[in-house]
Design a protein around this motif. Structure first.
Motif: not given
Length: 415
Positions: A73-82, A126-130, A268-271
């Motif tokens: 996977v080379q492209q994504l955006s989303g929210t991660v809870k750890t 909570t992390l937002r990743v891209a 919790t969310q991924v695109d």
């Protein structure tokens, strides 16, 4: 070697059939990789799986592991809870203070990524990743009324702490083989955790497909990893693998003692669409304090943005890791598989600090541990729900994802 078994015991494959990268340093990576994973975050988050079990084609554990290995996977955006729940005693905020002090002991900037990311050692996050390929990544740590962002865009690495209005600026370096520099940061995404866990798989491990699940609105298979050995504190590791892309979406580690998960990290969310180019743009805000670290980055100090998943694992692979353990002042490795214990000699006799130099520290630390005796002599065991450590009175340390009895047994055998 024990086979990988699917949920219905079909499609078994030998460990040696795995891609080479998945078999590196299996003997050495436990418990150190597990320790590293456990140290990534402290806290507890609820289960992140959606309701419902999707109807997916059957797949063997071998095929699912290969699917993970081939995922790119080379492209994504989303929210991660750890978060993790190690069952540590309540020290009234002392842990956070210590972490903050360590974080500030570097270049002095609260925006320094190698300092700021140590905050992942405590609390639920909570992390937002891209991500957009190897040259553009962004991770934002969402805090109460504040946010910390780490941005890699081409040759530039930016860290911004909105609370202090401080900025870190570095330059991503390349080594002789053209690979971008990276830092030994704690794992953050489910993929980071999964990469570490899969390195620990060997003939002491059972791996099966444990049905299906929905995570962040996506269909996924569940890969279940369970130690065959007794004496380990690891009960099971569950990895939710995206059915389409093969990327891990959720990672859960439960202890052998039962109860809530020790580690729970998931989207919790991924695109998987390409993020907007503006996502990775950054200009220091007016009035912000900017700390330049170009010299550190060009020399490969590790203060650079990592390629996702390449942080902790880089120091744990193959002969380089083994040599590091055996080298001067390093660790020795005792045992096999999930019962592996790392040991080293502090060179300090008398066990826990005491007397005028240590004040009441020795007594305080001793109150948090259990006194033990054996052929090795006397010592104190400090226990969590995952990682335990024995400090002997003659200055030796034994640590691993093993029970107290297993530590004592290892110390006795080492005499």
């Amino acid at each position: 070697m024990a086979p990988y078994e699917s949920g219905d015991n079909t499609g078994a494959a030998e460990v040696d059939d795995l891609p080479t990268g998945r078999r590196k340093a299996a003997r050495y990576v436990v418990p150190v990789a597990v320790v590293g994973v456990a140290a990534a975050t402290i806290g507890l988050v609820p289960a992140l799986a959606d309701s419902g079990d999707p109807d997916l084609p059957k797949i063997s554990a071998q095929q699912l592991i290969e699917k993970i290995a081939k995922s790119d996977v080379q492209q994504l955006s989303g929210t991660v809870k750890t978060g993790t729940d190690l069952g540590l005693p309540d020290l009234g905020g002392l842990e956070s203070g210590l972490v903050s002090g360590v974080a500030r002991s570097g270049d002095g900037s609260s925006a320094d990524p190698t300092s700021k990311l140590t905050e992942l050692l405590t609390g639920t996050h909570t992390l937002r990743v891209a991500e957009d390929g190897p040259d553009r990544q962004k991770v934002s740590l969402i805090e109460s009324a504040a946010e910390y962002s780490l941005i890699h865009n081409g040759k530039d690495v930016w860290g911004y702490d909105s609370k202090s209005n401080e900025v870190y600026h570095g330059t991503a370096h390349q080594d002789a083989k053209g690979r971008k520099g990276h830092t030994e940061e704690p794992p953050a995404t489910p993929k980071d955790f999964a990469d570490e866990a899969l390195k620990s798989v060997d003939d002491t491990t059972s791996v099966t497909v444990d049905g299906t699940v929905r995570v962040a609105g996506r269909d996924a298979y569940k890969l279940l990893i369970k130690p065959k050995q007794s004496g380990t504190t690891v009960g099971a590791i569950s990895i939710a693998v995206d059915a389409k892309t093969g990327m891990p979406l959720k990672f859960t580690l439960t202890p052998s003692s039962g109860g809530a998960a020790v580690i729970d990290a998931g989207f919790t969310q991924v695109d998987f669409a390409r993020p907007a180019a503006s996502t990775f743009d950054f200009t220091p805000p007016k009035g912000s304090k900017v700390t330049e670290n170009d010299d550190h980055a060009s020399k490969g100090s590790g203060k650079d943005f990592p390629k996702r998943g390449d942080g902790l694992a880089k120091g744990l692979e193959g002969d380089e890791f083994a040599k590091g353990l055996k080298g001067g002042g390093g660790f020795d490795v005792l045992g096999k598989g999930w019962n592996t214990v790392a040991t080293f000699d502090t060179g300090s006799k008398g066990g826990l600090p005491s007397g005028s130099a240590g004040g009441d520290l020795g007594g305080f630390l001793g109150s948090l541990g259990d006194r033990v005796t054996g052929k090795f002599g006397k010592g104190t065991v400090f226990s969590t729900r995952l990682v335990n450590a024995l400090i002997t009175n003659d200055g030796k340390v034994y640590a691993g994802a093993v029970t107290k009895d297993a530590l004592v047994k290892a110390a006795n055998a080492a005499k």
